[in-house]
Design a protein around this motif. Sequence first.
Motif, PDB file in Angstrom:
ATOM      1  N   LEU A  61       0.997  -1.132  -0.002  1.00 57.67           N
ATOM      2  CA  LEU A  61       0.219  -0.119   0.071  1.00 57.67           C
ATOM      3  C   LEU A  61       0.815   1.051   0.265  1.00 57.67           C
ATOM      4  O   LEU A  61       1.586   0.902   0.391  1.00 57.67           O
ATOM      5  CB  LEU A  61      -1.375   0.107   1.266  1.00 57.67           C
ATOM      6  N   GLU A  62       0.748   1.895  -0.510  1.00 60.50           N
ATOM      7  CA  GLU A  62       1.081   3.250  -0.979  1.00 60.50           C
ATOM      8  C   GLU A  62       0.241   4.182  -0.698  1.00 60.50           C
ATOM      9  O   GLU A  62      -1.022   4.891  -1.411  1.00 60.50           O
ATOM     10  CB  GLU A  62       1.845   3.822  -1.967  1.00 60.50           C
ATOM     11  N   MET A  63       0.056   5.126   0.362  1.00 58.70           N
ATOM     12  CA  MET A  63      -1.009   6.400   0.593  1.00 58.70           C
ATOM     13  C   MET A  63       0.027   7.756   0.888  1.00 58.70           C
ATOM     14  O   MET A  63       0.265   7.966   1.100  1.00 58.70           O
ATOM     15  CB  MET A  63      -1.918   5.931   1.791  1.00 58.70           C
ATOM     16  N   SER A  64      -0.803   8.847  -0.101  1.00 55.30           N
ATOM     17  CA  SER A  64      -0.225  10.169  -0.792  1.00 55.30           C
ATOM     18  C   SER A  64      -1.181  11.125  -1.187  1.00 55.30           C
ATOM     19  O   SER A  64      -1.580  10.460  -2.229  1.00 55.30           O
ATOM     20  CB  SER A  64       1.218   9.617  -0.968  1.00 55.30           C
ATOM     21  N   ASP A  65      -1.318  12.243  -0.775  1.00 51.23           N
ATOM     22  CA  ASP A  65      -2.645  12.796  -1.276  1.00 51.23           C
ATOM     23  C   ASP A  65      -3.635  12.694  -1.430  1.00 51.23           C
ATOM     24  O   ASP A  65      -3.944  12.661  -2.431  1.00 51.23           O
ATOM     25  CB  ASP A  65      -1.658  13.919  -2.863  1.00 51.23           C
ATOM     26  N   ASN A  66      -3.858  11.662  -0.364  1.00 51.25           N
ATOM     27  CA  ASN A  66      -5.353  11.008  -1.002  1.00 51.25           C
ATOM     28  C   ASN A  66      -5.715  10.317  -1.055  1.00 51.25           C
ATOM     29  O   ASN A  66      -6.392  10.194  -2.094  1.00 51.25           O
ATOM     30  CB  ASN A  66      -6.500  12.860  -0.261  1.00 51.25           C
ATOM     31  N   LYS A  67      -4.769   9.498  -1.937  1.00 47.69           N
ATOM     32  CA  LYS A  67      -4.815   8.483  -2.704  1.00 47.69           C
ATOM     33  C   LYS A  67      -4.080   7.322  -2.408  1.00 47.69           C
ATOM     34  O   LYS A  67      -2.996   7.179  -1.722  1.00 47.69           O
ATOM     35  CB  LYS A  67      -4.547   8.997  -4.484  1.00 47.69           C
ATOM     36  N   ALA A  68      -4.582   6.262  -2.469  1.00 45.01           N
ATOM     37  CA  ALA A  68      -4.809   5.137  -2.024  1.00 45.01           C
ATOM     38  C   ALA A  68      -3.706   3.868  -3.137  1.00 45.01           C
ATOM     39  O   ALA A  68      -5.396   3.802  -3.857  1.00 45.01           O
ATOM     40  CB  ALA A  68      -4.914   4.606  -0.571  1.00 45.01           C
ATOM     41  N   ASN A  69      -2.886   3.652  -3.413  1.00 47.00           N
ATOM     42  CA  ASN A  69      -2.476   2.720  -4.498  1.00 47.00           C
ATOM     43  C   ASN A  69      -2.185   1.248  -3.969  1.00 47.00           C
ATOM     44  O   ASN A  69      -0.928   1.158  -3.061  1.00 47.00           O
ATOM     45  CB  ASN A  69      -1.822   3.523  -5.632  1.00 47.00           C
ATOM     46  N   ILE A  70      -3.274   0.522  -4.247  1.00 49.84           N
ATOM     47  CA  ILE A  70      -2.614  -0.877  -3.903  1.00 49.84           C
ATOM     48  C   ILE A  70      -2.518  -1.718  -4.989  1.00 49.84           C
ATOM     49  O   ILE A  70      -2.585  -1.942  -5.359  1.00 49.84           O
ATOM     50  CB  ILE A  70      -4.245  -1.350  -2.764  1.00 49.84           C
ATOM     51  N   LEU A  71      -0.792  -2.391  -4.680  1.00 51.71           N
ATOM     52  CA  LEU A  71      -0.671  -3.506  -5.703  1.00 51.71           C
ATOM     53  C   LEU A  71      -0.918  -4.973  -4.742  1.00 51.71           C
ATOM     54  O   LEU A  71       0.071  -5.261  -3.742  1.00 51.71           O
ATOM     55  CB  LEU A  71       0.493  -3.381  -5.940  1.00 51.71           C
ATOM     56  N   ALA A  72      -1.365  -5.714  -5.142  1.00 46.63           N
ATOM     57  CA  ALA A  72      -1.351  -6.682  -5.098  1.00 46.63           C
ATOM     58  C   ALA A  72      -1.805  -7.797  -5.556  1.00 46.63           C
ATOM     59  O   ALA A  72      -1.874  -8.153  -6.754  1.00 46.63           O
ATOM     60  CB  ALA A  72      -3.370  -6.470  -4.637  1.00 46.63           C
ATOM     61  N   GLU A  73      -1.618  -9.015  -5.441  1.00 42.27           N
ATOM     62  CA  GLU A  73      -1.286 -10.219  -5.923  1.00 42.27           C
ATOM     63  C   GLU A  73      -2.621 -11.426  -5.433  1.00 42.27           C
ATOM     64  O   GLU A  73      -2.578 -11.296  -4.200  1.00 42.27           O
ATOM     65  CB  GLU A  73       0.008 -11.402  -5.371  1.00 42.27           C
ATOM     66  N   GLN A  74      -3.296 -11.149  -6.151  1.00 40.20           N
ATOM     67  CA  GLN A  74      -4.383 -11.704  -5.703  1.00 40.20           C
ATOM     68  C   GLN A  74      -4.642 -12.796  -5.429  1.00 40.20           C
ATOM     69  O   GLN A  74      -3.789 -14.212  -5.926  1.00 40.20           O
ATOM     70  CB  GLN A  74      -5.526 -11.799  -6.717  1.00 40.20           C
ATOM     71  N   ALA A  75      -5.587 -13.985  -4.117  1.00 34.83           N
ATOM     72  CA  ALA A  75      -5.538 -15.467  -3.756  1.00 34.83           C
ATOM     73  C   ALA A  75      -6.398 -15.925  -5.126  1.00 34.83           C
ATOM     74  O   ALA A  75      -6.573 -15.700  -6.131  1.00 34.83           O
ATOM     75  CB  ALA A  75      -6.646 -14.898  -2.302  1.00 34.83           C
TER      76      ALA A  75
END
Length: 80
Positions: free
Chosen positions: A66-80
């Motif tokens: 997770l990267e949260m910055s400037d009221n934007k959450a970017n989530i890079l995920a490996e899906q189950a």
Amino acid sequence: MQVEIITPDMVLFSGEATLVQLPGTDGSFGIKNRHAAIIATLGKGQIKVVDNAGATQFIEINSGVLEMSDNKANILAEQA
């Protein structure tokens, strides 16, 4: 806040949300609108997203970042 949850293959969620709960590697945590900047690693579990209309979605992941910055959450995920 703007939220994007993406995997190497697809976009799982893109839109506005009021709350995101995440399975951190050191335990579950949540972020809300205007959260302070943060970078965190994610473990196996569910991401809970509550959109601006109050609808809730659950997304299962194996790991991510997770990267949260400037009221934007970017989530890079490996899906189950």
